[in-house]
Design a protein around this motif. Structure first.
Motif, mmCIF file in Angstrom:
data_model
loop_
_atom_site.group_PDB
_atom_site.id
_atom_site.type_symbol
_atom_site.label_atom_id
_atom_site.label_comp_id
_atom_site.label_asym_id
_atom_site.label_seq_id
_atom_site.Cartn_x
_atom_site.Cartn_y
_atom_site.Cartn_z
ATOM 1 N N PRO A 110 0.792 -1.234 0.000
ATOM 2 C CA PRO A 110 0.000 0.000 0.000
ATOM 3 C C PRO A 110 0.826 1.287 0.000
ATOM 4 O O PRO A 110 0.306 2.356 -0.315
ATOM 5 C CB PRO A 110 -0.828 -0.102 1.296
ATOM 6 N N GLU A 111 2.112 1.205 0.319
ATOM 7 C CA GLU A 111 2.962 2.398 0.333
ATOM 8 C C GLU A 111 3.491 2.762 -1.056
ATOM 9 O O GLU A 111 4.036 3.847 -1.243
ATOM 10 C CB GLU A 111 4.141 2.195 1.284
ATOM 11 N N VAL A 112 3.333 1.881 -2.020
ATOM 12 C CA VAL A 112 3.861 2.118 -3.364
ATOM 13 C C VAL A 112 2.896 2.979 -4.174
ATOM 14 O O VAL A 112 1.690 2.751 -4.163
ATOM 15 C CB VAL A 112 4.135 0.778 -4.079
ATOM 16 N N GLU A 113 3.458 3.953 -4.876
ATOM 17 C CA GLU A 113 2.681 4.807 -5.775
ATOM 18 C C GLU A 113 3.184 4.624 -7.198
ATOM 19 O O GLU A 113 4.386 4.490 -7.423
ATOM 20 C CB GLU A 113 2.815 6.287 -5.390
ATOM 21 N N THR A 114 2.251 4.631 -8.151
ATOM 22 C CA THR A 114 2.611 4.593 -9.562
ATOM 23 C C THR A 114 2.343 5.970 -10.150
ATOM 24 O O THR A 114 1.244 6.507 -10.009
ATOM 25 C CB THR A 114 1.797 3.528 -10.319
ATOM 26 N N ILE A 115 3.370 6.523 -10.779
ATOM 27 C CA ILE A 115 3.273 7.839 -11.410
ATOM 28 C C ILE A 115 3.284 7.625 -12.918
ATOM 29 O O ILE A 115 4.204 7.015 -13.459
ATOM 30 C CB ILE A 115 4.465 8.747 -11.012
ATOM 31 N N PHE A 116 2.252 8.142 -13.595
ATOM 32 C CA PHE A 116 2.141 7.984 -15.035
ATOM 33 C C PHE A 116 2.638 9.234 -15.755
ATOM 34 O O PHE A 116 2.266 10.348 -15.398
ATOM 35 C CB PHE A 116 0.684 7.728 -15.437
ATOM 36 N N PHE A 117 3.468 9.021 -16.758
ATOM 37 C CA PHE A 117 3.917 10.091 -17.633
ATOM 38 C C PHE A 117 3.243 9.891 -18.984
ATOM 39 O O PHE A 117 3.410 8.841 -19.609
ATOM 40 C CB PHE A 117 5.448 10.054 -17.810
ATOM 41 N N MET A 118 2.492 10.879 -19.407
ATOM 42 C CA MET A 118 1.857 10.812 -20.720
ATOM 43 C C MET A 118 2.938 10.993 -21.777
ATOM 44 O O MET A 118 3.832 11.813 -21.624
ATOM 45 C CB MET A 118 0.801 11.912 -20.864
ATOM 46 N N THR A 119 2.830 10.240 -22.854
ATOM 47 C CA THR A 119 3.808 10.351 -23.920
ATOM 48 C C THR A 119 3.743 11.729 -24.577
ATOM 49 O O THR A 119 2.700 12.371 -24.572
ATOM 50 C CB THR A 119 3.568 9.262 -24.991
ATOM 51 N N SER A 120 4.866 12.146 -25.098
ATOM 52 C CA SER A 120 4.865 13.343 -25.930
ATOM 53 C C SER A 120 4.116 12.994 -27.214
ATOM 54 O O SER A 120 4.164 11.855 -27.690
ATOM 55 C CB SER A 120 6.300 13.753 -26.261
ATOM 56 N N ASN A 121 3.430 13.970 -27.788
ATOM 57 C CA ASN A 121 2.616 13.722 -28.987
ATOM 58 C C ASN A 121 3.368 12.987 -30.076
ATOM 59 O O ASN A 121 2.826 12.100 -30.723
ATOM 60 C CB ASN A 121 2.095 15.047 -29.557
#
Length: 159
Positions: A110-121
């Motif tokens: 539960p301590e883990v976070e996932t950070i999403f990076f949107m792709t460049s166009n």
């Protein structure tokens, strides 16, 4: 220290991967790009080759480290003292799978976070599979992968 892990197969590393690496490296104190060893897949490049290509294309980014792992990502995160997963998203279709993975990782720790990076166009269409297909038909790989990776791909295809 904020240590993030960007896991993947990177078979081969693409300009889309490199874009996420460069952007994530600006956000975190340390970014570990971790090549997954998956015995159920047959990659084009060995783990050692993928690690080497990643080192070549990230040599100038001081806070990026290249590593490899097998097994559960959650266990690898514990090993490297991280609670942050970085993932790149290209299309909506990526989100469904990556969201499911983020939820199971959260369930496992539960301590883990996932950070999403949107792709460049300009990289929204790009995947390692597409790169390998274009290469197999002798297509132009410039703008798809870093220049140093192109030679590795065509060398591998000649074997």
């Amino acid at each position: 220290m904020n240590i993030a892990v960007y896991p993947g197969s990177f078979d081969p590393v693409t300009n889309g991967h490199l874009d996420v690496i460069k952007r994530a490296a600006k956000v975190f104190d340390k970014l570990i790009v971790a090549v997954l060893i998956n015995p159920s897949k047959t990659p084009m490049f060995s783990v050692e080759e993928r690690v080497e290509m990643l080192r070549e294309v990230t040599f100038d980014i001081e806070n990026v480290e290249i590593d490899c792992f097998s097994g559960l990502l959650i266990e690898y995160l514990e090993k490297v003292n991280s609670k942050i997963i970085v993932k790149g998203l290209r299309m909506v279709s990526d989100f469904e799978y990556e969201f499911q993975m983020a939820l199971i990782n959260k369930k496992l720790n539960p301590e883990v976070e996932t950070i999403f990076f949107m792709t460049s166009n300009k990289y929204g269409y790009l995947s390692s599979s597409i790169v390998k297909e274009v290469a197999s038909f002798g297509g132009c790989l410039s703008d798809l992968v870093p220049d140093s990776v192109i030679k590795h791909i065509f060398k591998k295809l000649k074997k």
